[in-house]
Write a protein that holds these residues in place. Structure first.
Motif, PDB file in Angstrom:
ATOM      1  N   ALA A 126     -28.743  39.849 -31.240  1.00 22.32           N
ATOM      2  CA  ALA A 126     -27.825  38.739 -31.375  1.00 22.32           C
ATOM      3  C   ALA A 126     -27.074  38.691 -29.925  1.00 22.32           C
ATOM      4  CB  ALA A 126     -26.960  39.014 -32.746  1.00 22.32           C
ATOM      5  N   PRO A 127     -26.612  39.764 -29.594  1.00 21.81           N
ATOM      6  CA  PRO A 127     -26.073  39.707 -28.393  1.00 21.81           C
ATOM      7  C   PRO A 127     -26.712  39.008 -27.056  1.00 21.81           C
ATOM      8  CG  PRO A 127     -25.554  42.133 -29.186  1.00 21.81           C
ATOM      9  CD  PRO A 127     -26.574  41.298 -29.997  1.00 21.81           C
ATOM     10  N   PHE A 128     -28.027  39.518 -26.853  1.00 22.17           N
ATOM     11  CA  PHE A 128     -28.831  38.993 -26.063  1.00 22.17           C
ATOM     12  C   PHE A 128     -29.144  37.579 -26.102  1.00 22.17           C
ATOM     13  CE2 PHE A 128     -33.355  37.784 -25.077  1.00 22.17           C
ATOM     14  CZ  PHE A 128     -33.110  38.187 -23.734  1.00 22.17           C
ATOM     15  N   ARG A 129     -29.275  37.062 -27.657  1.00 18.14           N
ATOM     16  CA  ARG A 129     -29.299  35.581 -27.726  1.00 18.14           C
ATOM     17  C   ARG A 129     -28.357  34.952 -27.443  1.00 18.14           C
ATOM     18  NH1 ARG A 129     -31.485  37.762 -32.693  1.00 18.14           N
ATOM     19  NH2 ARG A 129     -29.692  36.582 -33.841  1.00 18.14           N
ATOM     20  N   PHE A 130     -27.000  35.388 -27.636  1.00 21.12           N
ATOM     21  CA  PHE A 130     -25.769  34.881 -27.208  1.00 21.12           C
ATOM     22  C   PHE A 130     -25.582  34.910 -25.705  1.00 21.12           C
ATOM     23  CE2 PHE A 130     -21.128  35.142 -26.256  1.00 21.12           C
ATOM     24  CZ  PHE A 130     -20.686  33.818 -27.078  1.00 21.12           C
ATOM     25  N   LEU A 131     -25.838  35.659 -24.951  1.00 21.47           N
ATOM     26  CA  LEU A 131     -25.758  35.588 -23.759  1.00 21.47           C
ATOM     27  C   LEU A 131     -26.777  34.722 -23.007  1.00 21.47           C
ATOM     28  CD1 LEU A 131     -25.014  39.515 -22.591  1.00 21.47           C
ATOM     29  CD2 LEU A 131     -23.383  37.416 -22.681  1.00 21.47           C
ATOM     30  N   LEU A 132     -27.777  34.670 -23.580  1.00 16.05           N
ATOM     31  CA  LEU A 132     -29.007  33.699 -22.906  1.00 16.05           C
ATOM     32  C   LEU A 132     -28.568  32.114 -23.273  1.00 16.05           C
ATOM     33  CD1 LEU A 132     -32.652  34.416 -23.879  1.00 16.05           C
ATOM     34  CD2 LEU A 132     -31.457  34.115 -21.547  1.00 16.05           C
ATOM     35  N   LYS A 133     -27.888  31.875 -24.473  1.00 15.73           N
ATOM     36  CA  LYS A 133     -27.315  30.563 -24.559  1.00 15.73           C
ATOM     37  C   LYS A 133     -26.145  30.274 -23.706  1.00 15.73           C
ATOM     38  CE  LYS A 133     -28.675  30.281 -29.548  1.00 15.73           C
ATOM     39  NZ  LYS A 133     -28.391  30.324 -30.925  1.00 15.73           N
ATOM     40  N   LEU A 134     -25.232  31.522 -23.512  1.00 14.84           N
ATOM     41  CA  LEU A 134     -24.288  30.915 -22.370  1.00 14.84           C
ATOM     42  C   LEU A 134     -24.787  30.770 -21.144  1.00 14.84           C
ATOM     43  CD1 LEU A 134     -21.609  33.861 -23.288  1.00 14.84           C
ATOM     44  CD2 LEU A 134     -21.438  31.292 -23.702  1.00 14.84           C
ATOM     45  N   ALA A 135     -25.989  31.455 -20.713  1.00 16.23           N
ATOM     46  CA  ALA A 135     -26.897  31.206 -19.426  1.00 16.23           C
ATOM     47  C   ALA A 135     -27.407  29.776 -19.235  1.00 16.23           C
ATOM     48  CB  ALA A 135     -27.734  32.323 -19.281  1.00 16.23           C
ATOM     49  N   ARG A 136     -27.076  29.219 -20.261  1.00 17.20           N
ATOM     50  CA  ARG A 136     -27.836  27.761 -20.169  1.00 17.20           C
ATOM     51  C   ARG A 136     -27.905  27.061 -19.125  1.00 17.20           C
ATOM     52  NH1 ARG A 136     -31.018  24.455 -23.074  1.00 17.20           N
ATOM     53  NH2 ARG A 136     -31.011  22.199 -22.718  1.00 17.20           N
ATOM     54  N   PRO A 137     -26.596  26.676 -18.691  1.00 20.29           N
ATOM     55  CA  PRO A 137     -26.171  25.977 -17.532  1.00 20.29           C
ATOM     56  C   PRO A 137     -26.757  26.444 -16.016  1.00 20.29           C
ATOM     57  CG  PRO A 137     -24.206  26.289 -18.965  1.00 20.29           C
ATOM     58  CD  PRO A 137     -25.334  26.987 -19.490  1.00 20.29           C
ATOM     59  N   GLY A 138     -26.679  27.764 -15.908  1.00 21.62           N
ATOM     60  CA  GLY A 138     -27.169  28.370 -14.748  1.00 21.62           C
ATOM     61  C   GLY A 138     -28.861  28.329 -14.773  1.00 21.62           C
ATOM     62  N   LEU A 139     -29.298  28.564 -15.887  1.00 21.34           N
ATOM     63  CA  LEU A 139     -30.637  28.395 -15.932  1.00 21.34           C
ATOM     64  C   LEU A 139     -31.188  26.921 -15.553  1.00 21.34           C
ATOM     65  CD1 LEU A 139     -31.720  30.700 -18.757  1.00 21.34           C
ATOM     66  CD2 LEU A 139     -32.478  31.123 -16.472  1.00 21.34           C
ATOM     67  N   GLY A 140     -30.394  25.990 -16.188  1.00 24.32           N
ATOM     68  CA  GLY A 140     -30.741  24.586 -15.777  1.00 24.32           C
ATOM     69  C   GLY A 140     -30.368  24.162 -14.403  1.00 24.32           C
ATOM     70  N   ARG A 141     -29.347  24.608 -13.780  1.00 24.49           N
ATOM     71  CA  ARG A 141     -29.344  24.613 -12.526  1.00 24.49           C
ATOM     72  C   ARG A 141     -30.501  24.942 -11.605  1.00 24.49           C
ATOM     73  NH1 ARG A 141     -24.454  24.905 -12.632  1.00 24.49           N
ATOM     74  NH2 ARG A 141     -24.374  27.244 -12.606  1.00 24.49           N
ATOM     75  N   ALA A 142     -30.718  26.183 -11.941  1.00 27.88           N
ATOM     76  CA  ALA A 142     -31.811  27.184 -11.207  1.00 27.88           C
ATOM     77  C   ALA A 142     -33.206  26.144 -11.391  1.00 27.88           C
ATOM     78  CB  ALA A 142     -32.038  28.460 -11.647  1.00 27.88           C
ATOM     79  N   PHE A 143     -33.521  25.613 -12.435  1.00 27.48           N
ATOM     80  CA  PHE A 143     -34.771  24.986 -12.689  1.00 27.48           C
ATOM     81  C   PHE A 143     -34.549  23.545 -11.871  1.00 27.48           C
ATOM     82  CE2 PHE A 143     -36.231  21.226 -14.916  1.00 27.48           C
ATOM     83  CZ  PHE A 143     -37.593  21.294 -15.020  1.00 27.48           C
ATOM     84  N   ARG A 144     -33.582  22.847 -12.053  1.00 23.65           N
ATOM     85  CA  ARG A 144     -33.365  21.605 -11.230  1.00 23.65           C
ATOM     86  C   ARG A 144     -33.726  21.934  -9.566  1.00 23.65           C
ATOM     87  NH1 ARG A 144     -29.549  21.078 -14.877  1.00 23.65           N
ATOM     88  NH2 ARG A 144     -27.814  21.638 -13.486  1.00 23.65           N
ATOM     89  N   ASP A 145     -32.878  22.960  -9.100  1.00 25.84           N
ATOM     90  CA  ASP A 145     -32.977  23.106  -7.791  1.00 25.84           C
ATOM     91  C   ASP A 145     -34.347  23.510  -7.408  1.00 25.84           C
ATOM     92  OD1 ASP A 145     -30.155  22.636  -7.572  1.00 25.84           O
ATOM     93  OD2 ASP A 145     -29.651  24.851  -7.528  1.00 25.84           O
ATOM     94  N   ALA A 146     -34.995  24.474  -8.263  1.00 26.96           N
ATOM     95  CA  ALA A 146     -36.404  24.900  -7.714  1.00 26.96           C
ATOM     96  C   ALA A 146     -37.404  23.568  -7.901  1.00 26.96           C
ATOM     97  CB  ALA A 146     -36.839  25.823  -8.967  1.00 26.96           C
ATOM     98  N   VAL A 147     -37.390  22.927  -9.015  1.00 23.28           N
ATOM     99  CA  VAL A 147     -38.304  21.597  -9.128  1.00 23.28           C
ATOM    100  C   VAL A 147     -38.084  20.795  -7.889  1.00 23.28           C
ATOM    101  CG1 VAL A 147     -38.904  19.636 -10.629  1.00 23.28           C
ATOM    102  CG2 VAL A 147     -38.689  22.181 -11.465  1.00 23.28           C
ATOM    103  N   ARG A 148     -36.646  20.495  -7.579  1.00 25.80           N
ATOM    104  CA  ARG A 148     -36.587  19.533  -6.422  1.00 25.80           C
ATOM    105  C   ARG A 148     -37.109  20.123  -5.279  1.00 25.80           C
ATOM    106  NH1 ARG A 148     -31.154  18.993  -7.091  1.00 25.80           N
ATOM    107  NH2 ARG A 148     -30.647  20.824  -5.750  1.00 25.80           N
ATOM    108  N   CYS A 149     -36.855  21.526  -4.699  1.00 27.76           N
ATOM    109  CA  CYS A 149     -37.522  22.148  -3.632  1.00 27.76           C
ATOM    110  C   CYS A 149     -38.941  22.184  -3.812  1.00 27.76           C
ATOM    111  CB  CYS A 149     -37.158  23.480  -3.729  1.00 27.76           C
ATOM    112  SG  CYS A 149     -35.434  24.039  -3.006  1.00 27.76           S
ATOM    113  N   LEU A 150     -39.681  22.243  -4.778  1.00 29.89           N
ATOM    114  CA  LEU A 150     -41.068  22.116  -5.089  1.00 29.89           C
ATOM    115  C   LEU A 150     -41.488  20.592  -4.669  1.00 29.89           C
ATOM    116  CD1 LEU A 150     -43.885  23.298  -5.816  1.00 29.89           C
ATOM    117  CD2 LEU A 150     -43.171  22.710  -8.174  1.00 29.89           C
ATOM    118  N   ASP A 151     -40.688  19.629  -5.268  1.00 28.19           N
ATOM    119  CA  ASP A 151     -41.086  18.265  -5.003  1.00 28.19           C
ATOM    120  C   ASP A 151     -41.258  18.023  -3.699  1.00 28.19           C
ATOM    121  OD1 ASP A 151     -41.849  15.845  -5.971  1.00 28.19           O
ATOM    122  OD2 ASP A 151     -40.129  15.143  -5.694  1.00 28.19           O
ATOM    123  N   ARG A 152     -40.237  18.588  -2.797  1.00 30.72           N
ATOM    124  CA  ARG A 152     -39.879  18.313  -1.319  1.00 30.72           C
ATOM    125  C   ARG A 152     -41.277  18.962  -0.499  1.00 30.72           C
ATOM    126  NH1 ARG A 152     -34.514  20.606  -0.335  1.00 30.72           N
ATOM    127  NH2 ARG A 152     -33.682  19.641  -2.042  1.00 30.72           N
TER     128      ARG A 152
END
Length: 157
Positions: A126-152
């Motif tokens: 449960a603590p791991f799952r909770f922390l992952l949910k809290l990390a969602r915004p950071g993972l989303g930002r990392a994904f968006r940045d990565a895909v933008r860089c890949l597209d370029r």
């Protein structure tokens, strides 16, 4: 200390206790994106800033990934269906708390480009799952940045 995780199949991506799903459109064609994901594994650090080292293993059936901060993954490729899906599970990691991890990259034609959908699927206490949910915004930002860089990166080829 590296630990072996529970082996999961591709179905885990849809049933995991924690599923973080992110979408982004890119101008590159699905086959170009698929090639960058599946065939050019050593190129991941050039567009995904969290990845410091990536290499294919077992003739492309596996991968070894290192992230900033020292996290390491030994992975098995679950699906490599060009140009639609690239998915893998983590077999061994030094990341604490995880019991099972898998990721799926789904590529769908969108106009002249591609809709990239990344699903990060995980299980742990449960603590791991909770922390992952809290990390969602950071993972989303990392994904968006990565895909933008890949597209370029793909646009310059």
């Amino acid at each position: 200390m590296a630990r072996r995780l529970r082996p999961v199949g591709i179905g885990f991506v849809g049933t995991a206790p924690v599923r973080l799903v992110f979408d982004r459109e890119v101008s590159a064609a699905p086959d170009q994106v698929f090639h960058a994901l599946a065939a050019d594994v050593p190129g991941w650090p050039l567009w995904f800033s969290a990845v410091t080292s990536a290499r294919a293993t077992d003739g492309g059936a596996g991968r070894e990934i290192r992230l900033r901060g020292g996290t390491r993954f030994e992975e098995t490729v679950l699906v490599a269906r060009e140009p639609e899906v690239y998915a893998y599970r983590v077999d061994v990691t030094n990341a604490p708390g995880a019991r099972a991890l898998a990721e799926e990259w789904r590529l769908t034609p969108q106009g002249t480009g591609t809709r990239v959908r990344w699903t990060f699927a995980a299980d742990g206490p449960a603590p791991f799952r909770f922390l992952l949910k809290l990390a969602r915004p950071g993972l989303g930002r990392a994904f968006r940045d990565a895909v933008r860089c890949l597209d370029r990166r793909l646009a310059t080829r």
